[in-house]
Write a protein that holds these residues in place. Structure first.
Motif, mmCIF file in Angstrom:
data_model
loop_
_atom_site.group_PDB
_atom_site.id
_atom_site.type_symbol
_atom_site.label_atom_id
_atom_site.label_comp_id
_atom_site.label_asym_id
_atom_site.label_seq_id
_atom_site.Cartn_x
_atom_site.Cartn_y
_atom_site.Cartn_z
ATOM 1 N N ALA A 179 50.984 47.376 41.714
ATOM 2 C CA ALA A 179 49.692 46.765 41.451
ATOM 3 C C ALA A 179 48.825 47.689 40.601
ATOM 4 C CB ALA A 179 48.989 46.449 42.768
ATOM 5 N N SER A 180 47.958 47.097 39.803
ATOM 6 C CA SER A 180 46.944 47.836 39.067
ATOM 7 C C SER A 180 45.795 48.170 40.024
ATOM 8 C CB SER A 180 46.421 46.973 37.917
ATOM 9 O OG SER A 180 45.722 45.844 38.446
ATOM 10 N N PRO A 181 44.807 48.951 39.584
ATOM 11 C CA PRO A 181 43.655 49.179 40.458
ATOM 12 C C PRO A 181 43.032 47.872 40.956
ATOM 13 C CG PRO A 181 43.607 50.752 38.671
ATOM 14 C CD PRO A 181 44.740 49.806 38.369
ATOM 15 N N LEU A 182 42.892 46.886 40.071
ATOM 16 C CA LEU A 182 42.351 45.596 40.493
ATOM 17 C C LEU A 182 43.290 44.908 41.474
ATOM 18 C CD1 LEU A 182 40.180 43.432 40.292
ATOM 19 C CD2 LEU A 182 41.342 42.547 38.242
ATOM 20 N N GLY A 183 44.595 45.043 41.253
ATOM 21 C CA GLY A 183 45.558 44.460 42.178
ATOM 22 C C GLY A 183 45.487 45.097 43.552
ATOM 23 N N HIS A 184 45.391 46.423 43.600
ATOM 24 C CA HIS A 184 45.254 47.111 44.893
ATOM 25 C C HIS A 184 43.964 46.690 45.590
ATOM 26 C CE1 HIS A 184 48.660 49.890 45.184
ATOM 27 N NE2 HIS A 184 48.571 50.052 43.874
ATOM 28 N N GLN A 185 42.904 46.496 44.803
ATOM 29 C CA GLN A 185 41.646 46.029 45.381
ATOM 30 C C GLN A 185 41.827 44.665 46.040
ATOM 31 O OE1 GLN A 185 38.238 46.057 42.662
ATOM 32 N NE2 GLN A 185 37.520 44.158 43.598
ATOM 33 N N ARG A 186 42.570 43.769 45.362
ATOM 34 C CA ARG A 186 42.795 42.431 45.917
ATOM 35 C C ARG A 186 43.673 42.483 47.168
ATOM 36 N NH1 ARG A 186 41.257 37.316 42.935
ATOM 37 N NH2 ARG A 186 39.696 38.130 41.478
ATOM 38 N N ILE A 187 44.683 43.353 47.181
ATOM 39 C CA ILE A 187 45.534 43.472 48.369
ATOM 40 C C ILE A 187 44.707 43.947 49.560
ATOM 41 C CG2 ILE A 187 47.507 44.657 49.408
ATOM 42 C CD1 ILE A 187 48.677 44.881 46.543
ATOM 43 N N ALA A 188 43.877 44.963 49.341
ATOM 44 C CA ALA A 188 43.020 45.456 50.425
ATOM 45 C C ALA A 188 42.090 44.353 50.922
ATOM 46 C CB ALA A 188 42.205 46.661 49.937
ATOM 47 N N ALA A 189 41.548 43.576 49.990
ATOM 48 C CA ALA A 189 40.654 42.482 50.370
ATOM 49 C C ALA A 189 41.404 41.406 51.150
ATOM 50 C CB ALA A 189 40.006 41.888 49.123
ATOM 51 N N ALA A 190 42.668 41.151 50.761
ATOM 52 C CA ALA A 190 43.475 40.160 51.481
ATOM 53 C C ALA A 190 43.721 40.600 52.916
ATOM 54 C CB ALA A 190 44.801 39.953 50.756
ATOM 55 N N LEU A 191 44.039 41.874 53.113
ATOM 56 C CA LEU A 191 44.273 42.381 54.461
ATOM 57 C C LEU A 191 42.977 42.369 55.275
ATOM 58 C CD1 LEU A 191 46.673 45.273 53.478
ATOM 59 C CD2 LEU A 191 47.235 43.439 55.091
ATOM 60 N N ALA A 192 41.867 42.767 54.654
ATOM 61 C CA ALA A 192 40.590 42.746 55.362
ATOM 62 C C ALA A 192 40.235 41.328 55.791
ATOM 63 C CB ALA A 192 39.495 43.322 54.464
ATOM 64 N N HIS A 193 40.500 40.364 54.924
ATOM 65 C CA HIS A 193 40.224 38.961 55.248
ATOM 66 C C HIS A 193 41.120 38.494 56.388
ATOM 67 C CE1 HIS A 193 40.413 34.489 53.961
ATOM 68 N NE2 HIS A 193 39.329 34.674 54.679
ATOM 69 N N ALA A 194 42.414 38.813 56.315
ATOM 70 C CA ALA A 194 43.341 38.395 57.366
ATOM 71 C C ALA A 194 42.972 39.009 58.709
ATOM 72 C CB ALA A 194 44.771 38.779 56.982
ATOM 73 N N LEU A 195 42.425 40.217 58.676
ATOM 74 C CA LEU A 195 42.021 40.909 59.907
ATOM 75 C C LEU A 195 40.620 40.505 60.376
ATOM 76 C CD1 LEU A 195 43.366 44.440 58.964
ATOM 77 C CD2 LEU A 195 44.119 43.110 60.964
ATOM 78 N N HIS A 196 39.964 39.626 59.637
ATOM 79 C CA HIS A 196 38.611 39.171 59.980
ATOM 80 C C HIS A 196 37.634 40.343 60.065
ATOM 81 C CE1 HIS A 196 40.345 35.242 60.783
ATOM 82 N NE2 HIS A 196 41.197 35.790 61.616
ATOM 83 N N LEU A 197 37.757 41.282 59.135
ATOM 84 C CA LEU A 197 36.847 42.416 59.145
ATOM 85 C C LEU A 197 35.463 41.996 58.651
ATOM 86 C CD1 LEU A 197 39.097 45.273 57.707
ATOM 87 C CD2 LEU A 197 38.718 44.644 60.099
ATOM 88 N N PRO A 198 34.417 42.640 59.133
ATOM 89 C CA PRO A 198 33.069 42.324 58.646
ATOM 90 C C PRO A 198 32.991 42.490 57.129
ATOM 91 C CG PRO A 198 32.966 43.768 60.566
ATOM 92 C CD PRO A 198 34.407 43.700 60.154
ATOM 93 N N GLY A 199 32.340 41.556 56.477
ATOM 94 C CA GLY A 199 32.173 41.631 55.036
ATOM 95 C C GLY A 199 33.337 41.102 54.222
ATOM 96 N N ALA A 200 34.417 40.685 54.891
ATOM 97 C CA ALA A 200 35.593 40.173 54.174
ATOM 98 C C ALA A 200 35.505 38.660 54.041
ATOM 99 C CB ALA A 200 36.870 40.560 54.911
ATOM 100 N N ASP A 201 36.039 38.143 52.933
ATOM 101 C CA ASP A 201 36.078 36.695 52.727
ATOM 102 C C ASP A 201 37.275 36.357 51.853
ATOM 103 O OD1 ASP A 201 35.362 37.258 50.054
ATOM 104 O OD2 ASP A 201 33.224 37.034 50.487
ATOM 105 N N ASP A 202 37.356 35.106 51.396
ATOM 106 C CA ASP A 202 38.535 34.669 50.655
ATOM 107 C C ASP A 202 38.388 34.804 49.149
ATOM 108 O OD1 ASP A 202 36.768 32.662 50.032
ATOM 109 O OD2 ASP A 202 38.120 31.011 50.556
ATOM 110 N N THR A 203 37.402 35.559 48.669
ATOM 111 C CA THR A 203 37.231 35.675 47.222
ATOM 112 C C THR A 203 38.429 36.350 46.554
ATOM 113 O OG1 THR A 203 35.952 37.709 47.546
ATOM 114 C CG2 THR A 203 34.705 35.666 47.297
ATOM 115 N N TRP A 204 39.238 37.056 47.329
ATOM 116 C CA TRP A 204 40.429 37.677 46.734
ATOM 117 C C TRP A 204 41.419 36.625 46.238
ATOM 118 C CZ3 TRP A 204 45.400 36.888 48.553
ATOM 119 C CH2 TRP A 204 45.516 36.281 49.805
ATOM 120 N N THR A 205 41.317 35.402 46.727
ATOM 121 C CA THR A 205 42.225 34.328 46.295
ATOM 122 C C THR A 205 41.755 33.654 45.011
ATOM 123 O OG1 THR A 205 41.088 32.544 47.511
ATOM 124 C CG2 THR A 205 42.705 33.844 48.728
#
Length: 275
Positions: A179-205
């Protein structure tokens, strides 16, 4: 620990080059990657979080199981990410059941110790490079085994395979394997969303804005494929033929639990005993 009602305090990442962070920084300035980015997200909501990253590039699922599971268990994480299998499906002799067995063993051991585990599914590699089209059935088989093993052990899955944006070339580094830096950012956001972490949402999709320049087609696209094969695929194949690995001589970048933003050092012994 429930992923929806508690702040994680000890996060450990297991895996290969994606978890190590290749494609997001370099070995001179330092690698970041999705695991570091997820740890940063966690630390924003729990500044006392400590984080270890045991991943080593080039590792197969069996090697991650053999080399990283015991150290991970010794660190007593309350959250772990386990991402493995891509290096296996790139090898001539790929066995989805064997890879799934190693994943399931790691899921079982970690969850039995009270760790909440998260993982992800993989996109169709043909969407990233047409030369990978023959690997599509392997990706489907691997994702099936990941889902099956995760279901057995209550593991959280970030279903990156379900969203077209994950094959956008801008989310991938020039080697098309990391992954590129942007790709790694999206992967982290996907995991945060799946884990229902505060501040996470589905914008990574969400899809990226239209590129400033159109995607090459025709002979330009063919030329790009040949250039990629010469620059990245040929050296990779040569290394495989020599029996080598990109991970030869490498060790985990953060073998100890330390605060996010601090270099990894023996700040905590296994089981949390101070040095």
């Amino acid at each position: 620990m429930s992923s929806t009602d508690a702040a994680y305090a000890r996060y450990v990442a297991l895996g290969d080059s994606q978890t190590e962070g290749l494609g997001d920084g370099d070995d001179t300035t330092g690698l970041r990657g999705f695991a570091d980015r997820l740890a940063e997200h966690l630390a924003r909501h729990n500044p006392s979080l400590v984080y270890a990253n045991l991943a080593v590039r080039g590792r197969l699922a069996a090697q991650i199981h053999a080399e990283q599971l015991a150290p991970a268990l010794a660190l007593r994480p309350d959250l772990a990410t386990v991402v493995a299998g891509v290096n296996d499906l790139l090898r001539p002799r790929f066995d989805a059941d064997e890879v799934g067995g190693h994943l399931e063993a790691m899921f079982a051991a970690l969850t039995a110790g009270g760790t909440h585990v998260a993982t992800l599914t993989f996109p169709d590699l043909a969407g990233i490079t047409p030369l990978a089209r023959p690997l599509a059935p392997r990706v489907i088989a691997l994702n099936h085994r990941i889902r099956e093993a995760a279901r057995h052990h209550g593991v959280t899955i970030a279903e990156t395979a379900h969203h077209p944006v994950v094959t956008d070339p801008r989310l991938w580094s020039p080697d098309r394997l990391h992954a590129s830096p942007l790709g790694h950012q999206r992967i982290a956001a996907a995991l945060a969303h799946a884990l229902h972490l505060p501040g996470a949402d589905d914008t990574w999709t969400h899809p990226l804005p239209a590129p400033a320049t159109p995607t090459p087609t025709g002979w330009r696209a063919a030329t790009d494929e040949l250039r990629w094969a010469a620059t990245f695929l040929r050296p990779w194949l040569a290394r495989r033929l020599r029996g080598g690995s990109s991970g030869d001589g490498h060790t985990a970048k953060r073998p100890y639990l330390t605060a996010v933003g601090m270099p990894s050092r023996p700040a905590l012994r296994p089981y949390g005993e101070q040095v």
